[in-house]
Design an enzyme around this catalytic site. Structure first.
Site, PDB file in Angstrom:
ATOM      1  N   HIS A   1     -19.669 136.206  28.320  1.00  0.00           N
ATOM      2  CA  HIS A   1     -20.821 135.477  28.858  1.00  0.00           C
ATOM      3  C   HIS A   1     -22.058 136.381  28.879  1.00  0.00           C
ATOM      4  O   HIS A   1     -23.151 135.960  28.471  1.00  0.00           O
ATOM      5  CB  HIS A   1     -20.489 134.985  30.282  1.00  0.00           C
ATOM      6  CG  HIS A   1     -21.594 134.256  30.975  1.00  0.00           C
ATOM      7  ND1 HIS A   1     -21.527 132.924  31.310  1.00  0.00           N
ATOM      8  CD2 HIS A   1     -22.792 134.683  31.418  1.00  0.00           C
ATOM      9  CE1 HIS A   1     -22.659 132.551  31.910  1.00  0.00           C
ATOM     10  NE2 HIS A   1     -23.434 133.600  31.996  1.00  0.00           N
ATOM     11  N   GLU A   2     -21.875 137.630  29.326  1.00  0.00           N
ATOM     12  CA  GLU A   2     -23.047 138.534  29.446  1.00  0.00           C
ATOM     13  C   GLU A   2     -23.506 139.057  28.097  1.00  0.00           C
ATOM     14  O   GLU A   2     -24.711 139.171  27.846  1.00  0.00           O
ATOM     15  CB  GLU A   2     -22.726 139.694  30.407  1.00  0.00           C
ATOM     16  CG  GLU A   2     -22.293 139.281  31.813  1.00  0.00           C
ATOM     17  CD  GLU A   2     -23.182 138.229  32.479  1.00  0.00           C
ATOM     18  OE1 GLU A   2     -22.682 137.476  33.326  1.00  0.00           O
ATOM     19  OE2 GLU A   2     -24.383 138.136  32.117  1.00  0.00           O
TER      20      GLU A   2
ATOM     21  N   HIS B   1     -25.737 136.648  26.436  1.00  0.00           N
ATOM     22  CA  HIS B   1     -27.141 136.717  26.894  1.00  0.00           C
ATOM     23  C   HIS B   1     -27.945 137.706  26.055  1.00  0.00           C
ATOM     24  O   HIS B   1     -29.144 137.516  25.823  1.00  0.00           O
ATOM     25  CB  HIS B   1     -27.229 137.132  28.368  1.00  0.00           C
ATOM     26  CG  HIS B   1     -27.046 136.013  29.351  1.00  0.00           C
ATOM     27  ND1 HIS B   1     -27.803 134.868  29.352  1.00  0.00           N
ATOM     28  CD2 HIS B   1     -26.185 135.873  30.394  1.00  0.00           C
ATOM     29  CE1 HIS B   1     -27.409 134.054  30.345  1.00  0.00           C
ATOM     30  NE2 HIS B   1     -26.433 134.642  30.978  1.00  0.00           N
TER      31      HIS B   1
ATOM     32  N   CYS C   1     -24.184 130.159  35.716  1.00  0.00           N
ATOM     33  CA  CYS C   1     -25.086 131.233  35.260  1.00  0.00           C
ATOM     34  C   CYS C   1     -26.256 131.343  36.225  1.00  0.00           C
ATOM     35  O   CYS C   1     -26.826 130.331  36.639  1.00  0.00           O
ATOM     36  CB  CYS C   1     -25.596 130.904  33.853  1.00  0.00           C
ATOM     37  SG  CYS C   1     -26.730 132.135  33.192  1.00  0.00           S
TER      38      CYS C   1
END
Ligand SMILES: CNC(=O)c1cccc(C)c1Nc1nc(N2CCN(c3ccccc3Cl)CC2)nc(N2CSC[C@H]2C(=O)NC)n1
Ligand code: NI
Length: 183
Positions: free
Chosen positions: A153-154, A157, A110
């Site tokens: 993953h994004e 966030h 990351c």
């Protein structure tokens, strides 16, 4: 242009916030920010530009990582067939997913984490995502493989979740049941 100076690192509170939906129509400022995020991901994969500006390579970036707590993500990645995909999206939402899991055998990195955190990060193998693209069009896509992983993953966030939150602390290398390993 966005450089590493604009990317906040773990410990910064914005990385643990839930990002706000972007109201429509998106402002020119939000469109410009999202466009710069996609430009960063592309630049970071260019050997000359990334060297010149000291950019860490990535295939995805979420707005909270540049201290903007809004639901915007940019992805520039090849699929398993080597087809290049480019996404600059507002308000992405995973509307359904497989029971089956998948994971990157090398673990995840990351841009906001300046250390290697070893371990398997279990993800859904296939996801369906609805979002609005930078042109204001609604999109509805089904993803698998590395694209499914980077989208998860994004989108994590945007909800204040870091990849290592998913690593099994008892046994970081325990393979999840019913999971596909991706090299
Ligand atoms: C701890 N082990 C590791 O990091 C790790 C270690 C080995 C292999 C993998 C596969 C690992 N894992 C991992 N490698 C990546 N890159 C591989 C190199 N690549 C890249 C690099 C240079 C030019 C062009 C490109 Cl394309 C950029 C992307 N990216 C992610 N992630 C996790 S999902 C979001 C995505 C992200 O963009 N992170 C910044 N994970
Ligand atoms: Ni990240």
């Amino acid at each position: 242009m966005i450089t590493m100076e604009n990317i906040i690192r773990e410990g910064h509170p914005t990385l643990r916030k839930v990002a706000e939906e972007v109201p429509f129509p998106a402002s020119d400022h939000d469109k410009d920010t999202l466009s710069k995020m996609l430009e960063y991901v592309k630049n970071s994969q260019d050997p000359e530009i990334s060297k010149k500006y000291g950019l860490r390579p990535g295939i995805g970036l979420a707005a909270p990582q540049i201290n903007v707590a809004k639901r915007m993500i940019a992805i520039y990645a090849q699929d398993e067939k080597g087809v290049q995909h480019s996404y600059a999206l507002f308000n992405p939402k995973i509307v359904s997913h497989s029971v089956e899991k998948s994971y990157l055998t090398s673990g995840e990195g990351c841009l906001s984490v300046d250390r290697a955190v070893p371990g398997i990060v279990p993800r859904y193998a296939r996801i369906r995502v609805k979002a609005t693209n930078i042109e204001g069009e609604k999109i509805d896509i089904r993803l698998k493989g590395v694209l499914a992983i980077v989208f998860q993953h994004e989108i994590d966030h945007l909800n204040g979740v870091m990849f290592y939150d998913h690593i099994n602390s008892e046994n970081p290398f325990q393979e999840p049941d019913n999971a596909i390993a991706i090299d």
